[in-house]
Scaffold this motif. Structure first.
Motif, PDB file in Angstrom:
ATOM      1  N   ASP A   1       0.862  -1.186   0.000  1.00  0.00           N
ATOM      2  CA  ASP A   1       0.000   0.000   0.000  1.00  0.00           C
ATOM      3  C   ASP A   1       0.894   1.231   0.000  1.00  0.00           C
ATOM      4  N   PHE A   2       0.307   2.368  -0.318  1.00  0.00           N
ATOM      5  CA  PHE A   2       1.056   3.616  -0.209  1.00  0.00           C
ATOM      6  C   PHE A   2       1.171   3.976   1.272  1.00  0.00           C
ATOM      7  N   ASP A   3       2.391   4.118   1.747  1.00  0.00           N
ATOM      8  CA  ASP A   3       2.652   4.546   3.123  1.00  0.00           C
ATOM      9  C   ASP A   3       4.001   5.258   3.125  1.00  0.00           C
ATOM     10  N   HIS A   4       4.383   5.803   4.262  1.00  0.00           N
ATOM     11  CA  HIS A   4       5.629   6.584   4.392  1.00  0.00           C
ATOM     12  C   HIS A   4       5.686   7.703   3.339  1.00  0.00           C
ATOM     13  N   PRO A   5       4.643   8.559   3.311  1.00  0.00           N
ATOM     14  CA  PRO A   5       4.631   9.635   2.314  1.00  0.00           C
ATOM     15  C   PRO A   5       5.753  10.657   2.508  1.00  0.00           C
ATOM     16  N   ASP A   6       6.441  10.582   3.660  1.00  0.00           N
ATOM     17  CA  ASP A   6       7.590  11.468   3.864  1.00  0.00           C
ATOM     18  C   ASP A   6       8.794  11.000   3.042  1.00  0.00           C
ATOM     19  N   TYR A   7       8.716   9.747   2.533  1.00  0.00           N
ATOM     20  CA  TYR A   7       9.834   9.221   1.736  1.00  0.00           C
ATOM     21  C   TYR A   7       9.395   8.820   0.325  1.00  0.00           C
ATOM     22  N   TYR A   8       8.338   8.013   0.227  1.00  0.00           N
ATOM     23  CA  TYR A   8       7.901   7.540  -1.090  1.00  0.00           C
ATOM     24  C   TYR A   8       7.035   8.593  -1.792  1.00  0.00           C
TER      25      TYR A   8
ATOM     26  N   ALA B   1     -12.988   2.884  19.425  1.00  0.00           N
ATOM     27  CA  ALA B   1     -11.628   3.096  18.907  1.00  0.00           C
ATOM     28  C   ALA B   1     -11.057   4.397  19.459  1.00  0.00           C
ATOM     29  N   VAL B   2      -9.834   4.316  20.000  1.00  0.00           N
ATOM     30  CA  VAL B   2      -9.090   5.512  20.406  1.00  0.00           C
ATOM     31  C   VAL B   2      -7.843   5.535  19.539  1.00  0.00           C
ATOM     32  N   PHE B   3      -7.766   6.520  18.648  1.00  0.00           N
ATOM     33  CA  PHE B   3      -6.706   6.508  17.634  1.00  0.00           C
ATOM     34  C   PHE B   3      -5.853   7.764  17.705  1.00  0.00           C
ATOM     35  N   GLN B   4      -4.541   7.555  17.666  1.00  0.00           N
ATOM     36  CA  GLN B   4      -3.589   8.666  17.585  1.00  0.00           C
ATOM     37  C   GLN B   4      -2.967   8.663  16.186  1.00  0.00           C
ATOM     38  N   PRO B   5      -3.362   9.614  15.325  1.00  0.00           N
ATOM     39  CA  PRO B   5      -2.730   9.667  13.994  1.00  0.00           C
ATOM     40  C   PRO B   5      -1.224   9.858  14.136  1.00  0.00           C
ATOM     41  N   HIS B   6      -0.470   9.230  13.228  1.00  0.00           N
ATOM     42  CA  HIS B   6       0.996   9.246  13.324  1.00  0.00           C
ATOM     43  C   HIS B   6       1.577   9.988  12.131  1.00  0.00           C
ATOM     44  N   THR B   7       2.107  11.143  12.361  1.00  0.00           N
ATOM     45  CA  THR B   7       2.726  12.081  11.407  1.00  0.00           C
ATOM     46  C   THR B   7       1.689  12.839  10.577  1.00  0.00           C
ATOM     47  N   PHE B   8       2.008  14.103  10.325  1.00  0.00           N
ATOM     48  CA  PHE B   8       1.132  14.977   9.524  1.00  0.00           C
ATOM     49  C   PHE B   8       1.050  14.481   8.088  1.00  0.00           C
ATOM     50  N   SER B   9       2.195  14.073   7.535  1.00  0.00           N
ATOM     51  CA  SER B   9       2.214  13.672   6.116  1.00  0.00           C
ATOM     52  C   SER B   9       1.331  12.456   5.875  1.00  0.00           C
ATOM     53  N   ARG B  10       1.377  11.465   6.799  1.00  0.00           N
ATOM     54  CA  ARG B  10       0.542  10.271   6.630  1.00  0.00           C
ATOM     55  C   ARG B  10      -0.935  10.624   6.815  1.00  0.00           C
ATOM     56  N   THR B  11      -1.233  11.470   7.802  1.00  0.00           N
ATOM     57  CA  THR B  11      -2.632  11.842   8.063  1.00  0.00           C
ATOM     58  C   THR B  11      -3.244  12.532   6.844  1.00  0.00           C
ATOM     59  N   LEU B  12      -2.478  13.405   6.244  1.00  0.00           N
ATOM     60  CA  LEU B  12      -2.969  14.142   5.069  1.00  0.00           C
ATOM     61  C   LEU B  12      -3.115  13.221   3.860  1.00  0.00           C
TER      62      LEU B  12
ATOM     63  N   TYR C   1       0.430  12.705  16.403  1.00  0.00           N
ATOM     64  CA  TYR C   1       1.780  12.506  16.944  1.00  0.00           C
ATOM     65  C   TYR C   1       2.771  12.939  15.867  1.00  0.00           C
ATOM     66  N   SER C   2       3.557  13.967  16.183  1.00  0.00           N
ATOM     67  CA  SER C   2       4.518  14.440  15.185  1.00  0.00           C
ATOM     68  C   SER C   2       5.865  13.788  15.436  1.00  0.00           C
ATOM     69  N   SER C   3       6.467  13.277  14.388  1.00  0.00           N
ATOM     70  CA  SER C   3       7.763  12.621  14.535  1.00  0.00           C
ATOM     71  C   SER C   3       8.859  13.676  14.437  1.00  0.00           C
ATOM     72  N   PRO C   4      10.083  13.324  14.864  1.00  0.00           N
ATOM     73  CA  PRO C   4      11.196  14.277  14.743  1.00  0.00           C
ATOM     74  C   PRO C   4      11.444  14.691  13.289  1.00  0.00           C
ATOM     75  N   ARG C   5      10.930  13.877  12.327  1.00  0.00           N
ATOM     76  CA  ARG C   5      11.171  14.176  10.908  1.00  0.00           C
ATOM     77  C   ARG C   5      10.359  15.366  10.419  1.00  0.00           C
ATOM     78  N   GLU C   6       9.225  15.662  11.116  1.00  0.00           N
ATOM     79  CA  GLU C   6       8.375  16.777  10.681  1.00  0.00           C
ATOM     80  C   GLU C   6       7.747  17.432  11.901  1.00  0.00           C
ATOM     81  N   LYS C   7       7.859  18.723  11.979  1.00  0.00           N
ATOM     82  CA  LYS C   7       7.404  19.428  13.176  1.00  0.00           C
ATOM     83  C   LYS C   7       5.952  19.892  13.088  1.00  0.00           C
ATOM     84  N   SER C   8       5.453  20.123  11.889  1.00  0.00           N
ATOM     85  CA  SER C   8       4.087  20.625  11.752  1.00  0.00           C
ATOM     86  C   SER C   8       3.549  20.279  10.373  1.00  0.00           C
ATOM     87  N   GLY C   9       2.241  20.517  10.190  1.00  0.00           N
ATOM     88  CA  GLY C   9       1.619  20.240   8.895  1.00  0.00           C
ATOM     89  C   GLY C   9       0.246  20.868   8.858  1.00  0.00           C
ATOM     90  N   ASN C  10      -0.280  21.092   7.665  1.00  0.00           N
ATOM     91  CA  ASN C  10      -1.574  21.778   7.552  1.00  0.00           C
ATOM     92  C   ASN C  10      -2.733  20.779   7.579  1.00  0.00           C
TER      93      ASN C  10
END
Length: 439
Positions: free
Chosen positions: A175-182, A341-352, A374-383
């Motif tokens: 599947d498409f994942d890791h949008p910060d890289y792929y 369900a209690v869900f914590q989205p992981h990274t702005f890029s993946r959520t978007l 949850y923002s990873s050290p790789r990205e501090k913020s996102g819209n």
């Protein structure tokens, strides 16, 4: 390996890193490592093995060490920099994994999701019949003398798995994942194709995945699934509140009935892949059946506990397909209970990138609570924010904070599933504390 050397792990608490450290320690090598001081669930295994964990400091680096650098740390990390300046041998985690699997029959488990559960299941089955080294993405690792097999999780992030050339590969999905890289889905497929080209004996792949069906390899590709077009096929599938039962047919031959104490259709598929590889390596079918029956699961994958009248499930799910699989498993085991369900989205890029998928998967629950992203050290913020998901799901969802879990505490005799790859466990801990206090 070099038993007169000390292996120093930079970032030893990482899930793959801690598993690798445990393998080397089991093999009799001297192992130590460094990391941030915040507690991680991988820590207990390292401490139980007597492995020293130091705070990051360049003074940890000494002559005679072989340094294994975690992939989360850049070359400008003080310890890695110091090791290179001293002329020490430095491996990246995935490079060293490529060396570690040599001289065994190696099986790499790849896939955008399902890797850890399938790796754990295969490691369990093969360990029951032969000496098996294994490296699981939940931080579990084991090295045994004269291992015949080496089972490991093959991670596609940043194409790390192409540093390994296994005898077999299990591929659960693409599947498409890791949008910060792929860049896109096609980019992910190209990484899996590169990995497929390096497999020596055979690839066992999920037949329903259109991307896996595109792959080519000089090694034979066998497909598993529930359809007539699959080489390894589960038929007569019975899913109950105790687990799942099914017959396996390989190219028209019935291999018999198998049972697993696991839930969800994905668990049947994972078991099929494990049965296929074991079958190709001539493992006795009755032994495969008996080993499957005793599998207890892996860390942070559908881990269950009961607190008062609430069943709490902890799961690493952070992609829409994983969330759907987890909710499907919960419905199978608890058909008459409310699923929360209690869900914590992981990274702005993946959520978007995967917003619509999150909305449709989470909507399968009876009620949805979201934490902030949850923002990873790789990205501090996102819209993008968790409110965007809540707005699309509608009335059945709301935002919670760790300081205000009131709405969640209203549920009685329900199943509450905490999902995420960040620090979702702090919400779970706070919830359990308040549940105990409120009754």
């Amino acid at each position: 390996m070099d038993s007169d050397k000390i292996y120093h792990f930079v970032g030893i608490k990482g899930t793959g890193m801690s598993a690798m450290a445990l393998i080397l320690n089991d093999r009799g090598d001297k192992v130590q490592g460094s990391d941030i001081e915040k507690y991680s669930f991988t820590q207990k295994g390292l401490e139980d093995a007597g492995i020293t964990i130091l705070p990051f400091n360049e003074s940890n680096i000494k002559e005679g060490q072989i340094v294994i650098a975690g992939n989360s740390f850049n070359d400008d990390h003080p310890e890695i920099k110091k090791a290179r300046e001293m002329g020490l041998t430095v491996y990246r985690y995935h490079e060293f994994l490529g060396k570690l699997i040599q001289n065994t029959i190696s099986i790499g488990i790849a896939g955008t999701h399902g890797k850890t559960s399938t790796t754990g299941l295969l490691a369990h089955v093969l360990s029951g019949v032969s000496a098996t080294d294994y490296l699981i993405g939940d931080g579990t690792g084991k090295g045994v003398p004269d291992a015949k097999f080496f089972v490991y999780e093959a991670d596609e992030y940043r194409r790390h798995f192409v540093a390994t050339s296994p005898d077999y590969a299990i591929m659960t999905n693409i599947d498409f994942d890791h949008p910060d890289y792929y860049k896109d889905e096609a980019d992910v497929v190209s990484a899996f194709q590169t990995f497929a080209n390096q497999v020596k004996k055979g690839i066992v792949a999920w037949g329903d995945d259109k991307n896996l069906r595109k792959l080519t390899s000089s090694a034979p590709i066998y497909y598993y699934g529930l359809n007539e077009t699959d080489d390894f096929r589960a038929i007569n599938v019975q899913r109950t509140t105790n687990g799942s039962k099914f017959n396996v047919v390989y190219k028209g031959k019935d291999l018999g009935e198998f049972s697993i104490p696991l839930f969800g259709e994905h668990s049947v598929l994972n078991a099929l892949a494990v049965i296929a590889v074991s079958y190709f390596e001539h493992v006795d079918i009755e032994k495969i059946k008996s080993e499957l029956l005793t599998f207890k699961g892996v860390k942070r994958r559908f881990s269950e506990k009961k607190v008062k009248d609430i069943t709490i499930i902890d799961d690493y799910a952070h992609h829409p397909s994983e969330i759907k699989a987890t909710l499907d498993a919960a419905r199978q085991e608890y058909p008459d209970k409310k699923i929360v369900a209690v869900f914590q989205p992981h990274t702005f890029s993946r959520t978007l990138a995967l917003m619509d998928g999150f909305v449709s998967s989470l909507s399968l629950a009876d009620k949805v609570f979201l934490t902030n992203i949850y923002s990873s050290p790789r990205e501090k913020s996102g819209n993008v924010s968790s409110e965007d998901i809540v707005n699309k799901i509608g009335n059945n969802s709301e935002i919670i904070t760790v300081d205000n879990l009131t709405s969640l505490l209203d549920f009685k005799d329900a199943v509450v599933i905490f999902m995420g790859a960040g620090d979702i466990q702090k919400y779970e801990d706070a919830y359990i504390e308040q549940l105990n206090a409120n009754h």
